[in-house]
Design a protein around this motif. Structure first.
Motif, PDB file in Angstrom:
ATOM      1  N   GLU A   1       0.842  -1.186   0.000  1.00 43.22           N
ATOM      2  CA  GLU A   1       0.000   0.000   0.000  1.00 43.22           C
ATOM      3  C   GLU A   1       0.883   1.243   0.000  1.00 43.22           C
ATOM      4  OE1 GLU A   1      -3.975   1.249   2.321  1.00 43.22           O
ATOM      5  OE2 GLU A   1      -2.314   0.669   3.592  1.00 43.22           O
ATOM      6  N   CYS A   2       0.526   2.203  -0.840  1.00 41.09           N
ATOM      7  CA  CYS A   2       1.230   3.468  -0.888  1.00 41.09           C
ATOM      8  C   CYS A   2       0.791   4.334   0.288  1.00 41.09           C
ATOM      9  CB  CYS A   2       0.907   4.164  -2.201  1.00 41.09           C
ATOM     10  SG  CYS A   2       1.692   5.746  -2.397  1.00 41.09           S
ATOM     11  N   VAL A   3       1.759   4.809   1.054  1.00 35.76           N
ATOM     12  CA  VAL A   3       1.456   5.610   2.237  1.00 35.76           C
ATOM     13  C   VAL A   3       2.146   6.959   2.099  1.00 35.76           C
ATOM     14  CG1 VAL A   3       1.704   5.760   4.748  1.00 35.76           C
ATOM     15  CG2 VAL A   3       1.279   3.546   3.660  1.00 35.76           C
ATOM     16  N   GLU A   4       1.414   8.020   2.355  1.00 31.10           N
ATOM     17  CA  GLU A   4       2.022   9.354   2.308  1.00 31.10           C
ATOM     18  C   GLU A   4       2.652   9.674   3.652  1.00 31.10           C
ATOM     19  OE1 GLU A   4      -0.924  12.136   1.104  1.00 31.10           O
ATOM     20  OE2 GLU A   4      -0.625  11.707  -1.020  1.00 31.10           O
ATOM     21  N   VAL A   5       3.848  10.239   3.595  1.00 29.47           N
ATOM     22  CA  VAL A   5       4.554  10.593   4.829  1.00 29.47           C
ATOM     23  C   VAL A   5       5.095  12.019   4.704  1.00 29.47           C
ATOM     24  CG1 VAL A   5       5.203   8.253   5.491  1.00 29.47           C
ATOM     25  CG2 VAL A   5       6.659   9.538   3.941  1.00 29.47           C
ATOM     26  N   ASP A   6       5.256  12.663   5.844  1.00 24.56           N
ATOM     27  CA  ASP A   6       5.899  13.968   5.847  1.00 24.56           C
ATOM     28  C   ASP A   6       7.373  13.801   5.511  1.00 24.56           C
ATOM     29  OD1 ASP A   6       3.596  15.302   6.562  1.00 24.56           O
ATOM     30  OD2 ASP A   6       3.940  14.976   8.692  1.00 24.56           O
ATOM     31  N   ASP A   7       7.928  14.770   4.828  1.00 26.80           N
ATOM     32  CA  ASP A   7       9.309  14.664   4.375  1.00 26.80           C
ATOM     33  C   ASP A   7      10.292  14.364   5.501  1.00 26.80           C
ATOM     34  OD1 ASP A   7       8.746  15.020   1.772  1.00 26.80           O
ATOM     35  OD2 ASP A   7       9.164  17.163   1.742  1.00 26.80           O
ATOM     36  N   ASP A   8      10.086  15.002   6.629  1.00 28.39           N
ATOM     37  CA  ASP A   8      11.078  14.863   7.704  1.00 28.39           C
ATOM     38  C   ASP A   8      10.570  13.968   8.825  1.00 28.39           C
ATOM     39  OD1 ASP A   8      10.399  18.159   9.147  1.00 28.39           O
ATOM     40  OD2 ASP A   8       9.131  16.459   8.600  1.00 28.39           O
ATOM     41  N   ASP A   9       9.591  13.139   8.495  1.00 27.77           N
ATOM     42  CA  ASP A   9       9.054  12.263   9.520  1.00 27.77           C
ATOM     43  C   ASP A   9       8.933  10.844   8.974  1.00 27.77           C
ATOM     44  OD1 ASP A   9       7.857  11.068  11.614  1.00 27.77           O
ATOM     45  OD2 ASP A   9       6.010  12.239  11.567  1.00 27.77           O
ATOM     46  N   ASP A  10       9.979  10.098   9.134  1.00 28.62           N
ATOM     47  CA  ASP A  10      10.011   8.747   8.587  1.00 28.62           C
ATOM     48  C   ASP A  10       9.432   7.711   9.537  1.00 28.62           C
ATOM     49  OD1 ASP A  10      12.899   8.390   6.404  1.00 28.62           O
ATOM     50  OD2 ASP A  10      10.781   8.745   6.025  1.00 28.62           O
TER      51      ASP A  10
END
Ligand SMILES: [Zn+2]
Length: 64
Positions: free
Chosen positions: A51-60
């Motif tokens: 599943e494709c999950v969106e994440v914040d750039d600086d929050d892995d």
């Protein structure tokens, strides 16, 4: 925002920066570019089970 791909069966996260060396996926390979017969290195699920999950750039870490 950026995206990552997570196995819905076991929670394995594919990291394009690392690739999947054990399965001949070079570091830097986008998920879309992985061959369609690749399977999850942990549970053997196919790409369709990721599943494709969106994440914040600086929050892995905390993407939920
Ligand atoms: Zn899996």
């Amino acid at each position: 925002m950026k995206t990552k791909y997570v196995c819905q069966l076991c929670g394995y996260e594919y990291n394009p920066r690392l690739g999947d060396i054990d399965n001949d996926i070079e570091a830097g390979t986008d998920f879309e570019d992985i061959s369609s017969d690749w399977t999850c290195p942990l549970c053997g699920a196919g790409k369709d089970d990721f599943e494709c999950v969106e994440v914040d750039d600086d929050d892995d870490k905390d993407y939920e």
